[in-house]
Scaffold this active site. Sequence first.
Site, mmCIF file in Angstrom:
data_model
loop_
_atom_site.group_PDB
_atom_site.id
_atom_site.type_symbol
_atom_site.label_atom_id
_atom_site.label_comp_id
_atom_site.label_asym_id
_atom_site.label_seq_id
_atom_site.Cartn_x
_atom_site.Cartn_y
_atom_site.Cartn_z
ATOM 1 N N HIS A 141 0.840 -1.212 0.000
ATOM 2 C CA HIS A 141 0.000 0.000 0.000
ATOM 3 C C HIS A 141 0.874 1.261 0.000
ATOM 4 O O HIS A 141 0.600 2.231 -0.707
ATOM 5 C CB HIS A 141 -0.860 0.062 1.267
ATOM 6 C CG HIS A 141 -1.914 -1.007 1.393
ATOM 7 N ND1 HIS A 141 -1.946 -1.902 2.433
ATOM 8 C CD2 HIS A 141 -2.997 -1.301 0.624
ATOM 9 C CE1 HIS A 141 -2.993 -2.699 2.312
ATOM 10 N NE2 HIS A 141 -3.654 -2.372 1.213
ATOM 11 N N LYS A 149 -16.959 -7.611 5.360
ATOM 12 C CA LYS A 149 -15.620 -8.180 5.511
ATOM 13 C C LYS A 149 -15.278 -8.266 6.978
ATOM 14 O O LYS A 149 -15.503 -7.320 7.725
ATOM 15 C CB LYS A 149 -14.592 -7.287 4.795
ATOM 16 C CG LYS A 149 -14.525 -7.566 3.317
ATOM 17 C CD LYS A 149 -13.237 -7.040 2.723
ATOM 18 C CE LYS A 149 -13.158 -7.339 1.244
ATOM 19 N NZ LYS A 149 -12.008 -6.721 0.620
ATOM 20 N N ARG A 163 -2.161 -5.902 -8.394
ATOM 21 C CA ARG A 163 -1.120 -6.900 -8.190
ATOM 22 C C ARG A 163 -1.201 -7.912 -9.326
ATOM 23 O O ARG A 163 -1.287 -7.555 -10.482
ATOM 24 C CB ARG A 163 -1.312 -7.574 -6.828
ATOM 25 C CG ARG A 163 -0.811 -6.751 -5.684
ATOM 26 C CD ARG A 163 -1.350 -7.244 -4.379
ATOM 27 N NE ARG A 163 -2.798 -7.069 -4.342
ATOM 28 C CZ ARG A 163 -3.548 -7.240 -3.279
ATOM 29 N NH1 ARG A 163 -3.003 -7.602 -2.151
ATOM 30 N NH2 ARG A 163 -4.845 -7.032 -3.333
ATOM 31 N N SER A 217 -2.630 -7.830 2.914
ATOM 32 C CA SER A 217 -2.877 -7.746 4.359
ATOM 33 C C SER A 217 -3.192 -9.134 4.907
ATOM 34 O O SER A 217 -2.781 -9.476 6.014
ATOM 35 C CB SER A 217 -4.048 -6.804 4.635
ATOM 36 O OG SER A 217 -3.798 -5.531 4.109
HETATM 37 P P1 ADP Z 1 -9.775 -3.866 -0.533
HETATM 38 O O1 ADP Z 1 -10.422 -4.761 0.486
HETATM 39 O O2 ADP Z 1 -10.584 -2.672 -0.887
HETATM 40 O O3 ADP Z 1 -9.193 -4.572 -1.730
HETATM 41 P P2 ADP Z 1 -7.042 -3.583 0.421
HETATM 42 O O4 ADP Z 1 -6.563 -2.839 1.627
HETATM 43 O O5 ADP Z 1 -6.792 -5.051 0.387
HETATM 44 O O6 ADP Z 1 -8.578 -3.237 0.299
HETATM 45 O O7 ADP Z 1 -6.429 -2.956 -0.888
HETATM 46 C C1 ADP Z 1 -6.632 -1.618 -1.242
HETATM 47 C C2 ADP Z 1 -6.022 -1.379 -2.605
HETATM 48 O O8 ADP Z 1 -4.613 -1.527 -2.533
HETATM 49 C C3 ADP Z 1 -6.501 -2.360 -3.674
HETATM 50 O O9 ADP Z 1 -6.611 -1.676 -4.910
HETATM 51 C C4 ADP Z 1 -5.398 -3.377 -3.731
HETATM 52 O O10 ADP Z 1 -5.313 -3.990 -5.003
HETATM 53 C C5 ADP Z 1 -4.190 -2.495 -3.471
HETATM 54 N N1 ADP Z 1 -3.089 -3.259 -2.898
HETATM 55 C C6 ADP Z 1 -3.076 -4.034 -1.798
HETATM 56 N N2 ADP Z 1 -1.879 -4.634 -1.634
HETATM 57 C C7 ADP Z 1 -1.089 -4.219 -2.664
HETATM 58 C C8 ADP Z 1 0.241 -4.505 -3.105
HETATM 59 N N3 ADP Z 1 1.022 -5.362 -2.452
HETATM 60 N N4 ADP Z 1 0.683 -3.903 -4.233
HETATM 61 C C9 ADP Z 1 -0.127 -3.076 -4.925
HETATM 62 N N5 ADP Z 1 -1.395 -2.780 -4.605
HETATM 63 C C10 ADP Z 1 -1.878 -3.346 -3.481
#
Ligand code: ADP
Length: 164
Positions: free
Chosen positions: A19, A43, A94, A132
């Site tokens: 992030h 969630k 990703r 996460s």
């Molecule tokens: P959500 O539940 O809305 O997907 P996340 O916190 O998992 O929330 O992710 C928020 C955003 O950050 C999403 O667009 C996700 O693809 C992106 N994201 C999460 N981890 C990574 C990573 N390692 N590299 C790039 N983008 C990421």
Amino acid sequence: MTMPKAIYPGSFDPITYGHIDIVRRARKLFPKLIIAIVANPNKNALFSVEERERITRDALTEMGIDGVEVTSYAGLLIDCVHKLGASAVVRGLRANSDFDYEFQMALTNRDLDSDIETVLFMTAGKYSFLSSSIVKEVKRFGGNISSFVPDSVDKALSKKFASQ
Ligand code: ADP
């Protein structure tokens, strides 16, 4: 032209280096970037929204990133975008698996308001399998997560699991 404001929405349960990498790169295009943490009842989050806000702020401070606001919202993303006066939504991509979901969400949001653009940033190769969920899984079983999250996030996870 006024400087466009962008929102980076997500669960951030908790924030990871993946992030943070997106935040750093998105800021080059959008100096005004707001992280919006979603309170999603569908969630099962490990941390409450308040905890996630605090952990996110602490992580940004630890990484020396200032000027990024952190807020939270419930309900429709597009309503949050309007409320904050933003014109773009930032998301990260990703591996393949993200694409369908991000595509669907971007098109839905465009249907709801065609003036709001979704901008997708490609992950850095080294973070392409970082999520996460993985971080929580590794930490839960005592693994080392220091290459996945800042120290303050690691500590917050230790505290959370110790209290469970
Ligand atoms: P959500 O539940 O809305 O997907 P996340 O916190 O998992 O929330 O992710 C928020 C955003 O950050 C999403 O667009 C996700 O693809 C992106 N994201 C999460 N981890 C990574 C990573 N390692 N590299 C790039 N983008 C990421």
